[in-house]
Design a protein around this motif. Sequence first.
Motif, mmCIF file in Angstrom:
data_model
loop_
_atom_site.group_PDB
_atom_site.id
_atom_site.type_symbol
_atom_site.label_atom_id
_atom_site.label_comp_id
_atom_site.label_asym_id
_atom_site.label_seq_id
_atom_site.Cartn_x
_atom_site.Cartn_y
_atom_site.Cartn_z
ATOM 1 N N PRO C 131 0.794 -1.255 0.089
ATOM 2 C CA PRO C 131 0.049 0.058 -0.056
ATOM 3 C C PRO C 131 0.812 1.393 -0.012
ATOM 4 O O PRO C 131 0.541 2.264 -0.736
ATOM 5 N N ASN C 134 1.513 1.542 -3.614
ATOM 6 C CA ASN C 134 0.651 1.405 -4.717
ATOM 7 C C ASN C 134 -0.804 1.712 -4.318
ATOM 8 O O ASN C 134 -1.611 0.820 -4.478
ATOM 9 N N ARG C 135 -1.096 2.602 -3.250
ATOM 10 C CA ARG C 135 -2.236 2.619 -2.442
ATOM 11 C C ARG C 135 -3.416 2.774 -3.687
ATOM 12 O O ARG C 135 -4.510 2.078 -3.440
ATOM 13 N N GLU C 136 -3.286 3.668 -4.540
ATOM 14 C CA GLU C 136 -4.416 3.672 -5.197
ATOM 15 C C GLU C 136 -4.477 2.836 -6.252
ATOM 16 O O GLU C 136 -5.771 2.123 -6.470
ATOM 17 N N ALA C 137 -3.666 2.120 -6.757
ATOM 18 C CA ALA C 137 -3.859 0.943 -7.629
ATOM 19 C C ALA C 137 -4.512 -0.214 -6.801
ATOM 20 O O ALA C 137 -5.216 -0.846 -7.403
ATOM 21 N N ARG C 139 -6.693 0.217 -4.314
ATOM 22 C CA ARG C 139 -8.119 0.301 -4.306
ATOM 23 C C ARG C 139 -9.039 -0.220 -5.303
ATOM 24 O O ARG C 139 -10.116 -0.450 -4.978
ATOM 25 N N SER C 140 -8.408 -0.175 -6.523
ATOM 26 C CA SER C 140 -9.182 -0.404 -7.712
ATOM 27 C C SER C 140 -8.921 -2.035 -8.225
ATOM 28 O O SER C 140 -9.186 -2.479 -9.400
ATOM 29 N N CYS C 325 -4.705 -4.859 2.258
ATOM 30 C CA CYS C 325 -4.909 -4.605 0.892
ATOM 31 C C CYS C 325 -6.542 -4.705 0.846
ATOM 32 O O CYS C 325 -7.232 -3.873 0.189
ATOM 33 N N LEU C 328 -8.486 -1.727 1.731
ATOM 34 C CA LEU C 328 -8.350 -0.662 0.613
ATOM 35 C C LEU C 328 -9.343 -1.160 -0.516
ATOM 36 O O LEU C 328 -10.091 -0.239 -1.063
ATOM 37 N N GLU C 334 -8.148 1.793 6.263
ATOM 38 C CA GLU C 334 -6.982 0.908 5.973
ATOM 39 C C GLU C 334 -6.745 0.366 7.465
ATOM 40 O O GLU C 334 -6.039 -0.924 7.121
#
Lengths: 345, 345, 345, 345
Positions: C131, C134-137, C139-140, C325, C328, C334
């Motif tokens: 995270p 790559n936190r935003e990646a 999430r989706s 993960c 997220l 989180e």
Amino acid sequence: MIKVGIVGGTGYTGVELLRLLSGHPHVQLTAITSRKEDGLPVADLFPSLRGKVNLAFSAPDKADLTRCDVLFFATPHGVAMEQAPALLAAGVMVIDLAADFRLKNPATFEQWYKMPHACPELLPEAVYGLPELNREAIRSARLIANPGCYPTTMLLGFYPLLNANLIDAGTLIADAKTGVSGAGRKTEIATLFAEASDNFKAYGVSGHRHAPETVAQLQRFSSQPVSLIFTPHLVPMIRGMHATLYARLTSDVTNEQLQALFEEQYKDAPFIDVMPFGAHPETRSTRGSNMLRLALHRPGNGDTVVILVVQDNLMKGAAGQAVQCMNLMFGCPETEGLQHTALLP
Amino acid sequence: MIKVGIVGGTGYTGVELLRLLSGHPHVQLTAITSRKEDGLPVADLFPSLRGKVNLAFSAPDKADLTRCDVLFFATPHGVAMEQAPALLAAGVMVIDLAADFRLKNPATFEQWYKMPHACPELLPEAVYGLPELNREAIRSARLIANPGCYPTTMLLGFYPLLNANLIDAGTLIADAKTGVSGAGRKTEIATLFAEASDNFKAYGVSGHRHAPETVAQLQRFSSQPVSLIFTPHLVPMIRGMHATLYARLTSDVTNEQLQALFEEQYKDAPFIDVMPFGAHPETRSTRGSNMLRLALHRPGNGDTVVILVVQDNLMKGAAGQAVQCMNLMFGCPETEGLQHTALLP
Amino acid sequence: MIKVGIVGGTGYTGVELLRLLSGHPHVQLTAITSRKEDGLPVADLFPSLRGKVNLAFSAPDKADLTRCDVLFFATPHGVAMEQAPALLAAGVMVIDLAADFRLKNPATFEQWYKMPHACPELLPEAVYGLPELNREAIRSARLIANPGCYPTTMLLGFYPLLNANLIDAGTLIADAKTGVSGAGRKTEIATLFAEASDNFKAYGVSGHRHAPETVAQLQRFSSQPVSLIFTPHLVPMIRGMHATLYARLTSDVTNEQLQALFEEQYKDAPFIDVMPFGAHPETRSTRGSNMLRLALHRPGNGDTVVILVVQDNLMKGAAGQAVQCMNLMFGCPETEGLQHTALLP
Amino acid sequence: MIKVGIVGGTGYTGVELLRLLSGHPHVQLTAITSRKEDGLPVADLFPSLRGKVNLAFSAPDKADLTRCDVLFFATPHGVAMEQAPALLAAGVMVIDLAADFRLKNPATFEQWYKMPHACPELLPEAVYGLPELNREAIRSARLIANPGCYPTTMLLGFYPLLNANLIDAGTLIADAKTGVSGAGRKTEIATLFAEASDNFKAYGVSGHRHAPETVAQLQRFSSQPVSLIFTPHLVPMIRGMHATLYARLTSDVTNEQLQALFEEQYKDAPFIDVMPFGAHPETRSTRGSNMLRLALHRPGNGDTVVILVVQDNLMKGAAGQAVQCMNLMFGCPETEGLQHTALLP
């Protein structure tokens, strides 16, 4: 030189025998067998032996074991009894570190070890290899049943009291604790570091194979039927065994008399250390040595005597005791090759 | 017989010296001092020595240490340098296991140990007691500075490469790990079982006293200025030390040449075991023994060589090495009294 | 409630997922598979879960895993890639705690894991589940490759320096140490208590599977080719991982600037604790918690920076990170279900 | 919110209280005292609490403890009894984790703790804080004597049998084993890692302070005089306590009846887990949790019943039990803030 072979040298008892025998002045290591590790230099499996042992393992069928004067069986139960008759017939002495010859009654053996005995005719001849109880018999034996680790502590702790007829044989309790090496060098979940470390538990509380041999030996010294509650536990340490023994006194006896009884009983035993009354022996005081240390207590000066017994389970509890027997069988000084000082810290 | 005294015998180095010396065939233990434990039998403090050592501790002022041929100082830094001049004058040899005589420069000593040196005039004479580098000087020395435990691993690992001018002396890294006995037998929170067990940490990363003596010794073998990053860590084990050394090769050299270099360098060193290229030595393969084992690696066959070094910090890292020096000083075989096989498991 | 299944729940990662998920307020444990333990109540295998988890293991073919919203694969390498395509097609999200989706290049995967990749078409989509990078990646994402334990420490330690272009990417050294639980709950001699306790050793020094994923991720943040010497070691502790990272500074930078860089980088990361400059983090300060703690050092104020990083290998190094993960992916806070304070002592 | 203070927060009981109370939804940590660490942030001493506890220690005389609703005394024996009268008068409830209020008889207290009792007038009011025996009394108490760790295991193990009048109260034996954290966070040689690791020993066999409070509580449930042999041992693990209890049956009773008796007795006790007959509870199944687990055995179906009891000595044996009492005193659910799953492995 005594030509010595080890059958089944890849376990903890095996490597401990190798440590002792490679430093014994009267021993020539002659053969070490392992079916699985055939051809592998011993020091490749046990790097502690690099420069000390130059032999390789050989498969049992390739090793001519009759070259040896004496064989140590560091194998699982059931192996020595298959091979002992032929070896003895060939003039090779046998010291079995497993249970094959510990019980005189083949039915009891079958009950606890779930296999019929392969040579019951040898059972009467086999000598229980506890020098402090059977020194003379060991000297003239050709087949030794090396005692279990737990029984060694229980027998040497209870024996003087039972022999002197001071305690109630029917209410003996042994709360015993062993280091993890006692479980052997074999793959199982329960003895993984991540399972056994930082943990403590009892096991086999409803019945453990070391109970019948202990009761059988104790019974030799008591006219009353011996009854023993034996509770083994697993301690997160590599080596070491601690037995906390409880017995009920049936006679008027002072603490000084109890202490004197033990000191007298073991005054000629080079590997028994009777500590002062009220001492607390630690297992580490025996780490890597063949000493068994014990101390007496009498809480509240009541009728219960507590005996604390410690030893290294791989030494006095297994390999050291076996070498002690070998010394007696071959006329060496009893302490030859066994004079290691315990490693502390 | 060599008459031996130990000054400060209540610590781990002290009890290890006692284990070794009580089994040494040419040594007569003559005096063991402790201010605090004056009069206490040694075996009461260390039950592992029951039946092995019959001496009692005596206060330093009561013990006539000049009866001894040689004295081991197993004391904190600063003690040996106070007493060494008078002892040497009286004909007693001195082996200091602390740091008092390890650094030739008294200013460096004062910088790291926060005390002025008491006898800087003796520093030129003192011999750094690492037999593999200084064997001949040790034979004729009367004052030995026994190396620190960490420096022993770092020096013996880097030395062949540096001496052969194969590596960049300016980018040495030593990531080292010690068992907890290295902290000594003294009360402090950080080395309590409940603190140090099941835990791992670095300490002294910004600067540790063992760095300057290591750099000073390494510098002897390099024309380039030696620079060393030294990171000590604490491992939850009693004994054992592991150094992971990183050096950058500056010459074209094959792995076979590297291996041959080390084997040649140490072929006459009875306590150095150069393992096969790519091996992973374990600390326990040296537990209780004076062996130091090492192995070479070259990840990805690049320009970094990794040297793995293990030893028992109380043996080759302290007491064993000191006895090895004593053997050389008194003309005994170098391995006398030091032939213990490591305790495994 | 999120319906969660665990494939392969009998290992240490499995039981740790069970500990976390059974206490997670938004999770409904729906299925736990084990071929071997089919039908066995989970709490019979792991008594720590008595009263916490009432499910039984079910054989993989009996469990209708498509009932789940998300599946954690706590299986050996090679299992998740066989099942992921069908599961994703059925709308089930997948978090793989093994290596199947960590490497973008299927050839590299095959080289290190000795098996061809079963679904290379999914590799581009898989998100590396770290995270902090790559936190935003995450999430989706619907397919997560949970990082290895070692890579988590190396990546989070080197990343800020590499990203800021302050260090030489070609001379990175990671000297890392893990607790024994990292080897998993499987029978093997090397991780028995009697082998791993009171011992320390390196392993896999010539090459370890965690190196390629680490280099691949680091390379994203460096224009210079990344080269990493990675030396793993085994520590006699159950949980805990310590990485000692060495990097050579290529720019003039003060210690205050280095410290500020890390604090700024991780100021929004709830599970990264940047300790004061010069601190020595201990693994036990993360035992049972999802925190990763790190501290910077600069020995002798030279051009080498040393980063000390600690975590619980089963938490931030495995199960905790996987749950992070999941949080997220499902829009939970989180830190939900991950707020355990480390168990000290 | 309950305003809570801790007197003496630098020991293991203190840090465990902090772990529990900082996560308790109805608690506001208000004051933590330490004379020695006045001003030091708690998280500097215990890095596991970084980000969890923001308080600093304050000297006892500076902290206005009357702001608190309840005070936990995590101090040595003798401290709470000095301060309790004034605190209670000021309306502050007191939970003492030491022994000051455990014994009703001030003479017995003085005999075992070597100091006269400072407020014997409060002894009748003090409630022994064992919820499973005294739940209702605790609800209305303002002064709690939190039980010792050993007594908790012995009392909860023997109580059902004694209360049902099934055993001989005169021959009770408790062979008990504790992890090293039970000795506290204080400097002493005997609990150093290098002393306590890889070692096992009994201690205090001739008499231990936990015996009298155990006998006093047991006597409440027996018309026959209670006699107890209590043998404590030290195990090389951080946390955990195992009691092996031996009692002689005086009535005909089946194993099923014994099992049913325990299950019925503890059916409403949220922290007592009666395992199946013949199970072997492990200490690690309670690590970090407030559960006490027990199992019954009857070797050879004779007249001796063996009860195996495990707990975390810092939780159900100390801090967890104290918080359980606080919950009852303040009308919270008994399990509030205490629902941690044990950390395994």
